[in-house]
Design a protein around this motif. Structure first.
Motif, PDB file in Angstrom:
ATOM      1  N   TYR A 175     117.234  81.561  21.287  1.00 25.94           N
ATOM      2  CA  TYR A 175     117.041  80.983  22.603  1.00 25.94           C
ATOM      3  C   TYR A 175     117.818  79.674  22.674  1.00 25.94           C
ATOM      4  CZ  TYR A 175     113.169  84.151  23.663  1.00 25.94           C
ATOM      5  OH  TYR A 175     112.409  85.256  23.911  1.00 25.94           O
TER       6      TYR A 175
ATOM      7  N   PHE B 194     117.021  77.666  19.411  1.00 24.76           N
ATOM      8  CA  PHE B 194     115.849  78.058  18.639  1.00 24.76           C
ATOM      9  C   PHE B 194     116.012  79.485  18.136  1.00 24.76           C
ATOM     10  CE2 PHE B 194     112.861  74.631  19.194  1.00 24.76           C
ATOM     11  CZ  PHE B 194     113.228  74.030  20.379  1.00 24.76           C
TER      12      PHE B 194
ATOM     13  N   GLU C 135     113.721  71.690  30.175  1.00 29.20           N
ATOM     14  CA  GLU C 135     113.756  73.049  30.722  1.00 29.20           C
ATOM     15  C   GLU C 135     113.123  74.005  29.739  1.00 29.20           C
ATOM     16  OE1 GLU C 135     117.995  72.661  33.167  1.00 29.20           O
ATOM     17  OE2 GLU C 135     117.567  74.418  31.931  1.00 29.20           O
ATOM     18  N   GLY C 136     112.710  75.179  30.233  1.00 33.66           N
ATOM     19  CA  GLY C 136     112.208  76.204  29.338  1.00 33.66           C
ATOM     20  C   GLY C 136     113.345  76.878  28.599  1.00 33.66           C
ATOM     21  N   PRO C 137     113.056  77.522  27.465  1.00 30.54           N
ATOM     22  CA  PRO C 137     114.105  78.222  26.721  1.00 30.54           C
ATOM     23  C   PRO C 137     114.666  79.392  27.515  1.00 30.54           C
ATOM     24  CG  PRO C 137     112.083  77.997  25.429  1.00 30.54           C
ATOM     25  CD  PRO C 137     111.751  77.645  26.830  1.00 30.54           C
TER      26      PRO C 137
ATOM     27  N   PHE D  75     116.669  83.053  26.970  1.00 29.93           N
ATOM     28  CA  PHE D  75     117.033  84.060  25.983  1.00 29.93           C
ATOM     29  C   PHE D  75     118.547  84.185  25.881  1.00 29.93           C
ATOM     30  CE2 PHE D  75     116.926  87.744  23.447  1.00 29.93           C
ATOM     31  CZ  PHE D  75     117.824  88.662  23.973  1.00 29.93           C
TER      32      PHE D  75
ATOM     33  N   TRP E 107     108.507  80.550  15.861  1.00 31.14           N
ATOM     34  CA  TRP E 107     109.694  79.771  16.194  1.00 31.14           C
ATOM     35  C   TRP E 107     110.166  78.900  15.041  1.00 31.14           C
ATOM     36  CZ3 TRP E 107     111.925  79.998  21.106  1.00 31.14           C
ATOM     37  CH2 TRP E 107     111.175  80.661  22.079  1.00 31.14           C
ATOM     38  N   GLY E 108     111.483  78.732  14.970  1.00 31.82           N
ATOM     39  CA  GLY E 108     112.052  77.697  14.124  1.00 31.82           C
ATOM     40  C   GLY E 108     111.970  76.366  14.853  1.00 31.82           C
ATOM     41  N   ALA E 109     112.357  75.307  14.157  1.00 31.02           N
ATOM     42  CA  ALA E 109     112.245  73.957  14.712  1.00 31.02           C
ATOM     43  C   ALA E 109     113.387  73.610  15.659  1.00 31.02           C
ATOM     44  CB  ALA E 109     112.182  72.940  13.588  1.00 31.02           C
TER      45      ALA E 109
ATOM     46  N   LEU F  15     105.954  85.290  19.238  1.00 29.92           N
ATOM     47  CA  LEU F  15     107.146  84.767  18.584  1.00 29.92           C
ATOM     48  C   LEU F  15     106.775  83.654  17.614  1.00 29.92           C
ATOM     49  CD1 LEU F  15     109.571  84.537  21.640  1.00 29.92           C
ATOM     50  CD2 LEU F  15     109.555  86.259  19.841  1.00 29.92           C
TER      51      LEU F  15
ATOM     52  N   LYS G 180     118.008  75.987  24.775  1.00 29.07           N
ATOM     53  CA  LYS G 180     117.118  75.150  25.572  1.00 29.07           C
ATOM     54  C   LYS G 180     117.795  73.829  25.912  1.00 29.07           C
ATOM     55  CE  LYS G 180     112.496  73.128  25.714  1.00 29.07           C
ATOM     56  NZ  LYS G 180     112.984  71.804  26.150  1.00 29.07           N
TER      57      LYS G 180
END
Lengths: 112, 112
Positions: free
Chosen positions: A36, A89, A42-44, A46, A102-104, A100, A38
């Motif tokens: 994703y 991400f 804002e939102g992520p 895809f 998630w990574g950092a 999901l 980002k």
């Protein structure tokens, strides 16, 4: 325990060059991986995904590679453009509920 | 397609008050949706999973009495932060699940 790791908090790449973002995971039950993008506040969004039965998926300038034996995936962006500057991400999932992990995130900076 | 909106985009409130955040899918219906929270320079943290018509499933450490989720329809979900405190200040993001997760633009909550 962090199951999805993005060890590089930031990455700086010259415009026109290749950007390579890395992601490692620990859980061998993950069967689907996603990237994703980002922007701040804002939102992520895809970007691209890959199933564990594949080792490569390509969509335009974006290619994701999966190395299951190493539990490693990478996102390649070529050529890199200024608009690619964002936080990327990596995420993984293993169940039909599609939760999901998630990574950092890695902040990608494309230099003109 | 697959547009998700959140309202409000930013909210500032006093400590002790309650704040409601709306999440709407504008052009599709979805049974399952997710609420996330993001701290500065941190990954997205899943707060809860919600299926329309059912009670939300909260992640460990997330207080269900503090973060009330109402998944009223296939296109609308609300998150109410009750008796907000400064530590609840964060960026809250929702997503609806279709073929993948489609995210809202997020809501910046600041509790004074």
């Amino acid at each position: 325990d962090q199951q999805v790791k993005q060890n590089s908090p930031s990455l700086s790449v010259q415009e026109g060059r290749i950007s390579i973002l890395n992601c490692d995971y620990t859980n061998s039950m993950f069967d689907y991986f996603l990237w994703y993008k980002k922007y701040p506040a804002e939102g992520p969004t895809f970007l691209i995904s890959i199933s564990s039965i594949k080792d490569k998926n390509e969509d335009g300038r974006f290619t994701v590679f999966l190395n299951k034996s190493a539990k490693h995936l990478s996102l390649h962006i070529v050529p890199s453009q200024p608009g690619d500057s964002a936080v990327y991400f990596c995420a993984a999932t293993m169940d039909s509920n599609y939760q999901l992990i998630w990574g950092a995130g890695t902040k990608l900076i494309i230099k003109p | 397609g697959a547009v998700v909106s959140q309202h409000p985009s930013r909210v500032i409130c006093k400590s002790g008050t309650s704040v409601k955040i709306e999440c709407r899918s504008l052009d599709f219906q979805a049974t399952t949706m997710f609420w996330y929270r993001q701290f500065p320079k941190k990954s997205l943290m899943l707060m809860a999973t919600s299926n329309e018509g059912s009670k939300a499933t909260y992640e460990q450490g997330v207080e269900k009495d503090k973060f009330l989720i109402n998944h009223a329809s296939l296109t609308l979900s609300t998150l109410t932060v009750t008796s907000a405190h400064p530590e609840d200040s964060s960026f809250y993001i929702c997503s609806f699940l279709r073929d993948t997760q489609y995210f809202g633009p997020g809501t910046r909550l600041t509790v004074l």
